[in-house]
Enzyme design. Structure first.
Site, mmCIF file in Angstrom:
data_model
loop_
_atom_site.group_PDB
_atom_site.id
_atom_site.type_symbol
_atom_site.label_atom_id
_atom_site.label_comp_id
_atom_site.label_asym_id
_atom_site.label_seq_id
_atom_site.Cartn_x
_atom_site.Cartn_y
_atom_site.Cartn_z
ATOM 1 N N LYS A 8 6.774 -10.161 -101.225
ATOM 2 C CA LYS A 8 8.022 -10.637 -101.591
ATOM 3 C C LYS A 8 9.231 -10.339 -101.169
ATOM 4 O O LYS A 8 10.312 -10.778 -101.373
ATOM 5 C CB LYS A 8 8.019 -10.360 -103.186
ATOM 6 C CG LYS A 8 6.958 -10.774 -104.319
ATOM 7 C CD LYS A 8 7.143 -10.141 -105.342
ATOM 8 C CE LYS A 8 6.005 -9.971 -106.437
ATOM 9 N NZ LYS A 8 6.190 -8.857 -107.391
ATOM 10 N N HIS A 18 0.117 8.899 -84.954
ATOM 11 C CA HIS A 18 -0.825 8.947 -86.057
ATOM 12 C C HIS A 18 -1.208 10.490 -85.976
ATOM 13 O O HIS A 18 -2.456 10.949 -85.893
ATOM 14 C CB HIS A 18 -2.089 8.253 -85.666
ATOM 15 C CG HIS A 18 -3.167 8.075 -86.718
ATOM 16 N ND1 HIS A 18 -3.053 8.567 -88.094
ATOM 17 C CD2 HIS A 18 -4.158 7.102 -86.703
ATOM 18 C CE1 HIS A 18 -4.232 7.960 -88.740
ATOM 19 N NE2 HIS A 18 -4.899 7.396 -88.136
ATOM 20 N N ARG A 57 1.060 3.771 -93.918
ATOM 21 C CA ARG A 57 0.617 3.099 -92.761
ATOM 22 C C ARG A 57 1.341 2.019 -92.609
ATOM 23 O O ARG A 57 1.318 1.155 -93.778
ATOM 24 C CB ARG A 57 -0.964 3.094 -92.622
ATOM 25 C CG ARG A 57 -1.199 2.285 -91.445
ATOM 26 C CD ARG A 57 -2.725 2.025 -91.118
ATOM 27 N NE ARG A 57 -3.140 3.290 -90.737
ATOM 28 C CZ ARG A 57 -4.353 3.427 -90.124
ATOM 29 N NH1 ARG A 57 -5.515 2.509 -90.143
ATOM 30 N NH2 ARG A 57 -4.838 4.607 -89.734
ATOM 31 N N ARG A 71 -11.075 4.819 -92.564
ATOM 32 C CA ARG A 71 -11.033 6.326 -92.771
ATOM 33 C C ARG A 71 -9.693 7.010 -93.348
ATOM 34 O O ARG A 71 -9.896 7.646 -94.237
ATOM 35 C CB ARG A 71 -11.287 6.830 -91.339
ATOM 36 C CG ARG A 71 -12.699 6.926 -90.903
ATOM 37 C CD ARG A 71 -12.810 6.826 -89.357
ATOM 38 N NE ARG A 71 -12.275 5.454 -89.286
ATOM 39 C CZ ARG A 71 -13.051 4.414 -89.219
ATOM 40 N NH1 ARG A 71 -14.415 4.589 -89.420
ATOM 41 N NH2 ARG A 71 -12.721 2.907 -89.179
ATOM 42 N N THR A 72 -8.686 6.530 -92.751
ATOM 43 C CA THR A 72 -7.551 7.336 -93.123
ATOM 44 C C THR A 72 -7.195 7.152 -94.380
ATOM 45 O O THR A 72 -6.924 8.145 -95.466
ATOM 46 C CB THR A 72 -6.218 6.751 -92.332
ATOM 47 O OG1 THR A 72 -6.608 6.854 -90.884
ATOM 48 C CG2 THR A 72 -5.029 7.580 -92.420
HETATM 49 N N1 CP Z 1 -9.074 6.465 -87.253
HETATM 50 C C1 CP Z 1 -8.518 5.784 -88.277
HETATM 51 O O1 CP Z 1 -7.301 5.638 -88.261
HETATM 52 O O2 CP Z 1 -9.252 4.756 -88.880
HETATM 53 P P1 CP Z 1 -8.868 3.869 -89.955
HETATM 54 O O3 CP Z 1 -8.093 2.688 -89.104
HETATM 55 O O4 CP Z 1 -10.356 3.480 -90.526
HETATM 56 O O5 CP Z 1 -7.942 4.341 -90.728
#
Ligand code: CP
Length: 307
Positions: A80, A129, A101, A51-52
């Site tokens: 590396k 998040h 991320r 999603r993100t």
């Molecule tokens: N909600 C969320 O962070 O989903 P993903 O891990 O799929 O990005």
């Protein structure tokens, strides 16, 4: 130049403005189709995501911009031994804005400190998040018409669930918010959140292990997955993974306007039989993730709203 590392990097007024902009985008997406023409978003994902990452990419494409990036540490020069600091210095000359991320808490903060483009934290370990939180706030606002005066149940892995940590930080700034924190004793929210956010701000909350008993008092139920990837041993994960399963039977005790949110991905914690319940809002929530990220990209790039 601004970054988004924690939800607290935005004032309540700025969050309200983002929600208003995202709601306008939802109503008429085509009006925003060229506001980021020529701009590039880099997605640096050292951890898995559906999603993100894809909603960030969809958001930038919807705005007329383009995207580049990597979706795993293994497919980048991190494999590396390249540091996040060196990577972001390089990416700063390739893109106009970046979403990162990383499995390590604080990685987005480190990236921001070395970056010459806006950095958005798309999840740092078990810490924060913030764009999921913006998505959650937009969803709650759209469903309930407000972000104040409600009882919010947070259920599941409250220890490692970064979406829960960010959501508590954000909602604690609205009036009349009460939390019911539902988890096994081993997965309670970290002490630093209890002490520095809830206790320090006089927020009403109670902790319980019992989801059934909590159902009838909730206006929002935020379910979470037990975060397998953050456990130190598989045995503990297996023991706790199915500690809560929301099913039709439990939904009988919920208010008719109690909405269920979940950041997704789901494993077992919401039975698929609940998906048809009109109160199940988690797939709509994932859709809202695109609109709020469009609003965020525009805001951090200081792009004017079209007339
Ligand atoms: N909600 C969320 O962070 O989903 P993903 O891990 O799929 O990005």
């Amino acid at each position: 130049m601004r970054h988004l590392i924690s939800p607290l990097d935005l004032s309540v007024e700025e969050i309200d403005q983002l929600i208003a902009l995202a709601s306008d985008i939802e109503k008429d997406r085509s009006r925003y189709a060229h506001v980021c023409d020529g701009k590039k978003l880099a997605t640096l994902f050292y951890e898995p995501s559906t999603r993100t990452r894809l909603s960030f990419e969809a958001a930038m494409l919807n705005l007329g911009g383009s995207v580049l990036g990597f979706s795993s540490a293994d497919s980048s020069s991190a494999a590396k031994g390249e540091s996040v600091s060196d990577t972001i210095r390089v990416i700063s000359s390739y893109a106009d804005i970046c979403a990162i991320r990383h499995p390590k808490e604080g990685a987005a903060y480190v990236a921001a400190s070395k970056s010459s483009i806006p950095v958005i934290n798309a999840g740092d370990g078990g810490h924060q998040h913030p764009t999921q939180t913006l998505t959650d706030l937009l969803t709650i606002h759209s469903l309930k018409g407000r972000l104040s005066n409600m009882t919010v149940g947070l259920c599941g892995d409250l220890k490692f669930g970064r979406t829960v940590h960010s959501l508590i930080h954000a909602l604690a700034r609205y009036s009349g918010i009460r939390f019911v924190l539902i988890s096994p004793p081993e997965l309670k929210i970290p002490d630093y959140i209890r002490e520095t956010v809830l206790d320090a701000n006089g927020i009403e909350y109670r902790e319980t292990t019992n989801l059934d008993d909590a159902m009838e008092e909730l206006d929002i139920l935020y379910m979470t997955r037990v975060q397998r990837e953050r456990f130190f041993n598989e045995e503990d994960y297996i023991r706790m993974k199915d500690c809560y399963i929301l099913d039709k039977e439990k939904m009988k005790f919920a208010k008719p306007d109690m909405f269920i949110l979940h950041p997704l991905p789901r494993v077992n914690e919401i039975s698929v039989e609940v998906d048809d319940d009109p109160r199940a809002a988690y797939f709509k929530q994932a859709e809202y993730g695109v609109y709020i990220r469009m609003a965020l990209i525009m805001t951090l790039l200081e792009v004017e709203k079209p007339c």
